[in-house]
Write an enzyme that holds these catalytic residues in place. Structure first.
Site, short mmCIF file in Angstrom:
data_model
loop_
_atom_site.label_atom_id
_atom_site.label_comp_id
_atom_site.label_asym_id
_atom_site.label_seq_id
_atom_site.Cartn_x
_atom_site.Cartn_y
_atom_site.Cartn_z
N TYR A 30 0.85 -1.19 0.00
CA TYR A 30 0.00 0.00 0.00
C TYR A 30 0.88 1.24 0.00
O TYR A 30 0.71 2.18 0.76
CB TYR A 30 -0.94 -0.01 1.22
CG TYR A 30 -2.21 0.80 1.00
CD1 TYR A 30 -3.17 0.38 0.09
CD2 TYR A 30 -2.44 1.98 1.72
CE1 TYR A 30 -4.32 1.10 -0.11
CE2 TYR A 30 -3.61 2.72 1.52
CZ TYR A 30 -4.54 2.27 0.60
OH TYR A 30 -5.71 2.99 0.40
N SER A 32 3.32 3.79 -2.87
CA SER A 32 3.05 4.75 -3.95
C SER A 32 2.02 4.18 -4.94
O SER A 32 0.93 4.73 -5.12
CB SER A 32 4.36 5.09 -4.66
OG SER A 32 4.13 5.97 -5.72
N THR A 89 12.59 -4.99 -4.60
CA THR A 89 13.58 -5.81 -3.88
C THR A 89 12.94 -6.79 -2.91
O THR A 89 13.58 -7.77 -2.53
CB THR A 89 14.57 -4.91 -3.10
OG1 THR A 89 13.80 -3.93 -2.38
CG2 THR A 89 15.53 -4.21 -4.04
N HIS A 112 6.18 -3.27 -12.90
CA HIS A 112 7.56 -3.17 -13.39
C HIS A 112 8.05 -4.60 -13.62
O HIS A 112 7.71 -5.50 -12.86
CB HIS A 112 8.43 -2.44 -12.36
CG HIS A 112 9.87 -2.27 -12.73
ND1 HIS A 112 10.29 -2.01 -14.02
CD2 HIS A 112 11.01 -2.34 -11.98
CE1 HIS A 112 11.62 -1.91 -14.04
NE2 HIS A 112 12.07 -2.11 -12.81
P1 NAD Z 1 6.61 1.63 -2.37
O1 NAD Z 1 8.01 1.51 -1.92
O2 NAD Z 1 6.00 2.97 -2.47
O3 NAD Z 1 5.61 0.82 -1.45
C1 NAD Z 1 5.61 -0.53 -1.22
C2 NAD Z 1 4.63 -0.93 -0.14
O4 NAD Z 1 4.85 -2.32 0.07
C3 NAD Z 1 4.84 -0.31 1.25
O5 NAD Z 1 4.11 0.86 1.43
C4 NAD Z 1 4.32 -1.41 2.14
O6 NAD Z 1 2.92 -1.33 2.23
C5 NAD Z 1 4.65 -2.67 1.42
N1 NAD Z 1 5.85 -3.38 1.88
C6 NAD Z 1 7.11 -2.87 2.06
N2 NAD Z 1 7.96 -3.81 2.46
C7 NAD Z 1 7.25 -4.96 2.53
C8 NAD Z 1 7.55 -6.30 2.89
N3 NAD Z 1 8.80 -6.64 3.26
N4 NAD Z 1 6.56 -7.20 2.84
C9 NAD Z 1 5.31 -6.88 2.47
N5 NAD Z 1 4.96 -5.61 2.12
C10 NAD Z 1 5.90 -4.68 2.16
O7 NAD Z 1 6.55 0.86 -3.78
P2 NAD Z 1 6.12 1.48 -5.19
O8 NAD Z 1 7.05 2.58 -5.55
O9 NAD Z 1 4.67 1.69 -5.20
O10 NAD Z 1 6.50 0.25 -6.14
C11 NAD Z 1 5.65 -0.85 -6.35
C12 NAD Z 1 5.86 -1.35 -7.75
O11 NAD Z 1 5.45 -0.35 -8.67
C13 NAD Z 1 7.31 -1.65 -8.08
O12 NAD Z 1 7.35 -2.77 -8.93
C14 NAD Z 1 7.76 -0.41 -8.83
O13 NAD Z 1 8.84 -0.63 -9.72
C15 NAD Z 1 6.49 -0.07 -9.58
N6 NAD Z 1 6.35 1.31 -10.05
C16 NAD Z 1 6.55 2.35 -9.20
C17 NAD Z 1 6.36 3.64 -9.65
C18 NAD Z 1 6.54 4.83 -8.73
O14 NAD Z 1 6.54 5.94 -9.22
N7 NAD Z 1 6.67 4.66 -7.42
C19 NAD Z 1 5.96 3.89 -10.98
C20 NAD Z 1 5.71 2.80 -11.81
C21 NAD Z 1 5.92 1.52 -11.34
#
Ligand code: NAD
Ligand code: MG
Length: 354
Positions: A30, A32, A89, A112
Site C-alpha cells: 500500500y 506509492s 527488492t 515493473h
Molecule cells: P513503495 O516503496 O511505495 O511501497 C511498497 C509498499 O509495500 C509499502 O508501502 C508497504 O505497504 C509494502 N511493503 C514494504 N515492504 C514490505 C515487505 N517486506 N513485505 C510486504 N509488504 C511490504 O513501492 P512502489 O514505488 O509503489 O512500487 C511498487 C511497484 O510499482 C514496483 O514494482 C515499482 O517498480 C512499480 N512502479 C513504481 C512507480 C513509482 O513511481 N513509485 C511507478 C511505476 C511503477
C-alpha cells in the site's frame, strides 16, 4: 486504438470492463502504486483486498480508505488477480509467501518487469503474467483518476495461459484510469531494460552527475557557489519544462541566439564519443543481467555501497547551498507545492522500509 506511432496505443474504448468486473484483486503493498491501484480499482467497482504483513504501518491507512486488509497470503488466496506492488527488492520474498495460493487461471500482475525478466520470480505455467505500469508516481495515478483525467501507462503480457491475459490487463488499466490517457503496448524485457537504462544513464544518474560536474567546474574556478547553483541546478527545471512542453525545438526557440549557438556547438564536447561509449556499456550491463545481479547481491549484503553513496550524495556542498537559497527566495513558495508531493513520496518510502 491507434498505431500511428510504431507501437500500439489503447484507450478506454479498446478495454472491456467485463474482463475484470467479477474478479477479486489482491493488491499487495500500500505504497506509492499500491494505494492508488487499490482505491481506483475499488472506485471502479472491482472487489479489492489489500495484502499487508501483520503489523504493517500501512494497514491503518488502507482501512481508513475503506478497504479490506488481509495478509498477503490470505488476500492472494481470495483473489483472481494478484497485483504485486511491494518494492521490487522484496517481491521475491513476498512471492514465495503467496505462490501456494495461485490457482490455474489466476493472474500475476506487475507494475515493473524487473523480477520476472531477471528470473527472480518464476511464475507457474498455468497463470497469466501481465503488466500495467503507470508512467507516473502513485499519488498522481490517484489524483488523475479523481480528476477524471488519466495517467498514461504501459501494457505487457509475459505469459498468456488463459487466452484472456491482454483483455484482462486492459480492463485493469481502464479501472485504474490508464486507458483514459492511453496505454502503450510493450514487453517485460523492453520495459525493464529501457527503464533501468533511462534512470541510470539519463534521468537519475546522468542528470545529477552533469549538474554536479558543472557546479564543481564553476566553483573550482572561483565563482560563487550561489551563482553555480542557479546556473547548473535551478535553471535545469526551466529548460526541461520547455522540452517537456514542446520538444527541444521549443527550448531552442525560447533561449537567446547566443545560448542556442553555444549549446549547439559545445554540447557535443560534453557528451562526446566517450560518454556515448559509456552509455553503451551501461546498456550492456542492463541487457546481460550484470546490473541486476549486482543490485540483488548488494541487497543481500545489506546495501553497503548504496548507503555509502547515498550519504556522500546528501553531503555534497550543492545540497547545502540549495537548501539555503530555496529558503531565501520567493520561488520557495512554489517549491512548497512540489514538496508536498515529494513529502508524500518520502512518507511512502518510509513506510516501505518499515
Ligand atoms: P513503495 O516503496 O511505495 O511501497 C511498497 C509498499 O509495500 C509499502 O508501502 C508497504 O505497504 C509494502 N511493503 C514494504 N515492504 C514490505 C515487505 N517486506 N513485505 C510486504 N509488504 C511490504 O513501492 P512502489 O514505488 O509503489 O512500487 C511498487 C511497484 O510499482 C514496483 O514494482 C515499482 O517498480 C512499480 N512502479 C513504481 C512507480 C513509482 O513511481 N513509485 C511507478 C511505476 C511503477
Ligand atoms: Mg523507473
Amino acid at each position: 486504438m491507434t498505431d500511428e506511432f510504431d507501437t500500439t496505443v489503447y484507450y478506454d474504448d479498446d478495454a472491456d470492463s467485463t474482463h475484470i468486473e467479477d474478479e477479486t484483486v489482491a493488491v499487495l503493498g500500500y505504497g506509492s502504486q499500491g494505494h492508488a491501484h487499490a482505491q481506483n480499482l475499488a472506485d471502479s467497482g472491482v472487489d479489492v483486498i489489500v495484502g499487508l504483513r501483520d503489523g504493517s504501518s500501512s494497514r491503518e491507512a488502507a482501512e481508513a480508505d475503506g478497504l479490506d486488509v488481509a495478509t498477503p497470503k490470505a488476500a492472494a488466496s481470495e483473489a483472481d488477480i494478484v497485483s504485486v506492488l511491494v518494492p521490487d527488492t522484496v517481491q521475491p520474498a513476498v512471492y514465495d509467501d503467496i505462490r501456494s495460493e495461485l490457482e490455474a487461471g489466476d493472474t500475476l500482475q506487475f507494475a515493473h518487469g524487473f523480477n520476472v525478466h531477471y528470473g527472480q520470480i518464476e511464475p507457474p505455467e498455468d497463470v497469466d503474467v501481465t503488466m500495467i505500469a503507470p508512467k507516473s508516481p502513485g499519488h498522481l495515478v490517484r489524483r488523475n483518476y479523481e480528476n477524471s483525467e488519466g495517467t498514461p501507462g504501459l501494457l505487457a503480457v509475459y505469459q498468456d495461459a488463459t487466452g484472456d491475459a491482454k483483455q484482462e490487463a486492459l480492463a485493469y488499466g481502464k479501472a485504474i484510469g490508464c486507458t483514459r490517457a492511453g496505454v502503450v503496448e510493450t514487453t517485460f524485457r523492453e520495459e525493464t531494460e529501457t527503464d533501468l537504462f533511462g534512470e541510470q544513464a539519463v534521468l537519475c544518474g546522468g542528470v545529477t552527475e552533469l549538474i554536479k560536474a558543472g557546479y564543481e567546474t564553476l566553483v573550482d574556478a572561483g565563482y560563487s557557489p550561489e551563482m553555480a547553483y542557479f546556473e547548473c541546478l535551478n535553471e535545469m527545471k526551466l529548460i526541461v519544462d520547455l522540452m517537456y512542453e514542446g520538444g527541444m525545438g521549443e527550448m531552442w526557440d525560447s533561449v537567446s541566439d547566443t545560448a542556442e549557438y553555444g549549446g549547439l556547438t559545445r554540447g557535443e564536447m560534453i557528451v562526446d564519443e566517450t560518454a556515448r561509449e559509456n552509455m553503451e556499456e551501461v546498456l550492456e550491463a542492463v541487457q546481460n543481467g550484470e546490473f541486476a545481479r549486482e543490485w540483488i547481491t548488494e541487497n543481500q549484503a545489506g546495501r553497503p555501497s548504496y548507503h555509502q553513496r547515498r550519504t556522500a550524495e546528501k553531503n555534497h556542498e550543492i545540497e547545502d547551498v540549495g537548501e539555503r537559497l530555496r529558503e531565501l527566495f520567493a520561488w520557495a513558495d512554489d517549491a512548497d507545492q512540489t514538496e508536498e508531493s515529494s513529502d508524500q513520496q518520502t512518507t511512502e518510502k518510509a513506510t516501505a522500509d518499515d
